[in-house]
Design an enzyme around this catalytic site. Structure first.
Site, mmCIF file in Angstrom:
data_model
loop_
_atom_site.group_PDB
_atom_site.id
_atom_site.type_symbol
_atom_site.label_atom_id
_atom_site.label_comp_id
_atom_site.label_asym_id
_atom_site.label_seq_id
_atom_site.Cartn_x
_atom_site.Cartn_y
_atom_site.Cartn_z
ATOM 1 N N ARG A 81 1.018 31.577 -8.807
ATOM 2 C CA ARG A 81 1.037 33.041 -7.943
ATOM 3 C C ARG A 81 1.968 33.363 -7.197
ATOM 4 O O ARG A 81 2.606 34.299 -6.848
ATOM 5 C CB ARG A 81 -0.328 33.036 -7.616
ATOM 6 C CG ARG A 81 -1.496 33.052 -8.609
ATOM 7 C CD ARG A 81 -2.966 33.335 -8.023
ATOM 8 N NE ARG A 81 -3.013 32.699 -6.688
ATOM 9 C CZ ARG A 81 -3.471 31.510 -6.581
ATOM 10 N NH1 ARG A 81 -3.842 30.717 -7.524
ATOM 11 N NH2 ARG A 81 -3.670 31.105 -5.236
ATOM 12 N N ILE A 82 2.079 32.058 -6.113
ATOM 13 C CA ILE A 82 3.027 32.412 -4.902
ATOM 14 C C ILE A 82 4.352 32.503 -5.310
ATOM 15 O O ILE A 82 5.211 33.145 -4.935
ATOM 16 C CB ILE A 82 2.714 31.429 -3.956
ATOM 17 C CG1 ILE A 82 1.339 31.546 -3.379
ATOM 18 C CG2 ILE A 82 3.624 31.547 -2.582
ATOM 19 C CD1 ILE A 82 0.849 30.367 -2.388
ATOM 20 N N ILE A 86 7.579 25.456 1.262
ATOM 21 C CA ILE A 86 6.462 26.038 1.927
ATOM 22 C C ILE A 86 4.978 25.590 1.174
ATOM 23 O O ILE A 86 3.966 26.204 1.045
ATOM 24 C CB ILE A 86 6.558 27.580 1.721
ATOM 25 C CG1 ILE A 86 6.645 27.997 0.244
ATOM 26 C CG2 ILE A 86 7.803 28.026 2.562
ATOM 27 C CD1 ILE A 86 6.645 29.279 -0.115
ATOM 28 N N ARG A 135 3.544 21.656 0.668
ATOM 29 C CA ARG A 135 2.817 20.503 1.272
ATOM 30 C C ARG A 135 4.031 19.623 1.852
ATOM 31 O O ARG A 135 4.879 19.234 1.350
ATOM 32 C CB ARG A 135 1.666 19.951 0.839
ATOM 33 C CG ARG A 135 0.327 20.846 0.723
ATOM 34 C CD ARG A 135 -0.182 20.735 2.154
ATOM 35 N NE ARG A 135 -1.451 21.416 2.309
ATOM 36 C CZ ARG A 135 -1.515 22.709 2.198
ATOM 37 N NH1 ARG A 135 -0.567 23.443 2.312
ATOM 38 N NH2 ARG A 135 -2.719 23.162 2.109
ATOM 39 N N ASP A 168 7.995 24.832 6.579
ATOM 40 C CA ASP A 168 6.930 25.548 7.114
ATOM 41 C C ASP A 168 5.944 24.152 7.010
ATOM 42 O O ASP A 168 4.850 24.363 7.784
ATOM 43 C CB ASP A 168 6.391 26.932 6.381
ATOM 44 C CG ASP A 168 5.197 27.295 7.149
ATOM 45 O OD1 ASP A 168 5.171 27.371 8.189
ATOM 46 O OD2 ASP A 168 4.022 27.448 6.240
ATOM 47 N N GLU A 173 1.672 17.111 10.842
ATOM 48 C CA GLU A 173 1.867 18.376 11.468
ATOM 49 C C GLU A 173 1.222 18.755 12.733
ATOM 50 O O GLU A 173 0.100 18.187 12.737
ATOM 51 C CB GLU A 173 1.440 19.593 10.397
ATOM 52 C CG GLU A 173 2.353 19.551 9.142
ATOM 53 C CD GLU A 173 1.531 20.463 8.252
ATOM 54 O OE1 GLU A 173 2.297 21.019 7.165
ATOM 55 O OE2 GLU A 173 0.385 20.942 8.312
ATOM 56 N N HIS A 207 3.565 25.181 10.170
ATOM 57 C CA HIS A 207 2.657 25.467 9.035
ATOM 58 C C HIS A 207 2.102 26.871 9.428
ATOM 59 O O HIS A 207 0.603 26.952 9.397
ATOM 60 C CB HIS A 207 1.546 24.288 8.733
ATOM 61 C CG HIS A 207 0.995 24.568 7.323
ATOM 62 N ND1 HIS A 207 0.475 23.436 6.695
ATOM 63 C CD2 HIS A 207 0.859 25.329 6.485
ATOM 64 C CE1 HIS A 207 -0.047 23.787 5.542
ATOM 65 N NE2 HIS A 207 0.206 25.119 5.378
ATOM 66 N N GLY A 235 2.227 29.673 7.326
ATOM 67 C CA GLY A 235 2.424 30.451 6.204
ATOM 68 C C GLY A 235 1.551 31.487 6.055
ATOM 69 O O GLY A 235 1.744 32.768 5.524
#
Length: 344
Positions: free
Chosen positions: A178-179, A259, A261, A285, A290, A309, A311
């Site tokens: 989807r992304i 973007i 993991r 990102d 993190e 991170h 996004g």
């Protein structure tokens, strides 16, 4: 006699009101605390649930354990481990904010008869936006330009400040879900040539709609792309999907964008590729851990952008995520079903 009947009815109504008004209890870290859901979203949750802060629960487990029916997880802010699961006898679901659930041990949670949900779809646009933002910022050296404006020692632009065009360049998307598809739509507006590699090829009409060309081999995509953007879920199959072998296949003038993991990429291999100038730049990102330690090598490169991170870190998307968490929680408590259940 009339008075007694009236008082009895009044007491009954009062009891009914208390029953109707009682809200199910959810456990989450104190709203507004570091790493938790922001305080501004409290009304959305409080409207439907009694919020039990994790910090209070730890101190008074005997008072709250039996009441808690759902855990609201906002990233790894609560460690949903065996000890916690054993202490919550009436827990029905762990409701995660965001798509990624790699911080949750789903088989363990399911073994207690507890379901897990996430918030897909509502994060798609914001995540696609951050991918495009990183690509543009890296290509056009936006951050360097900001630094020049603030800290310049002369008014001359050094040669090193020249960026590279995005319009007309080739974008390779690894992971056309989807992304990834939304990124392709956005890239189409920049007249980019779009390649993609995916487990399954999309229907031809969907490819035509965004002008995308399927690469059955990731090697082909890496060798032909000016920008490589990774948009896959983290799984055993995608763990360190991009390593030294893949960086060696990329063009010397290419930019790597992640973007998905952090663990999808071998970060040591990325550092090595940058040191050897195997790629032009990187924009991330996501990393591991993190945030990165301040002395991490990736933070020392002038041609690397590292974000913490963010996004989905917008007011509108965060609101939608919290609303979706509430929807999932209400569904499991009222109907026994999770609309966005994630299975092991």
């Amino acid at each position: 006699m009339t008075v007694i009947r009236f008082q009895g009815i009044h007491r009954l109504r009062s009891t009914v009101t208390r029953v109707v008004m009682e809200k199910p209890c959810i456990l989450t870290k104190t709203l507004g605390a570091p790493g938790s859901i922001y305080k501004c979203f409290e009304p959305c949750i409080d409207k439907h649930f009694t919020i039990i802060p994790y910090e209070r629960f730890v101190q008074r487990k005997e008072d709250f354990a039996a009441k808690i029916q759902a855990v609201f997880s906002w990233g790894p802010n609560i460690n949903v481990d065996r000890d916690l699961l054993q202490s919550l006898p009436n827990l029905k679901a762990v409701i995660n904010g965001g798509v990624g659930v790699d911080h949750l041990d789903i088989p363990l949670i399911n073994s207690f008869g507890v379901k897990v949900s996430n918030t897909p779809h509502v994060v798609d646009n914001a995540t696609a936006d951050i991918g495009m933002s990183l690509m543009l910022a890296s290509a056009r050296k936006i951050i360097e330009g900001q630094h020049f404006s603030k800290f310049r020692e002369s008014d001359d632009f050094p040669e090193s400040t020249m960026g590279t065009d995005v319009s007309g360049a080739t974008l390779g998307i690894i992971g056309m879900g989807r992304i990834g598809y939304k990124i392709a739509k956005r890239a189409q507006g920049f007249d980019m040539k779009i390649l993609y590699h995916n487990r399954n090829r999309r229907p031809e009409n969907e490819e035509r709609a965004v002008g995308a060309t399927y690469c059955a081999s990731m090697t082909e995509l890496l060798q032909r792309s000016d920008f490589v953007m990774v948009v896959v879920n983290l799984s055993p199959q995608t763990h360190k999907l991009i390593s030294a072998k893949e960086f060696a296949m990329m063009r010397p003038n290419s930019t790597f964008i992640n973007i998905s993991r952090g663990l999808v990429v071998d970060q040591d291999a990325l550092v090595d590729a940058l040191l050897k100038k195997m790629i032009r730049a990187a924009a991330l990102d996501v990393t591991y851990p993190e945030p990165l330690p301040r002395d991490h090598p990736l933070l020392s490169f002038p041609n690397v952008i590292v974000m913490p991170h963010i996004g989905t870190h917008t007011l509108e998307t965060s609101q939608l995520m919290v609303e979706r968490m509430v929807t999932n929680a209400l569904a499991i408590l009222n109907e026994g079903q999770l609309p966005d259940e994630v299975k092991a």
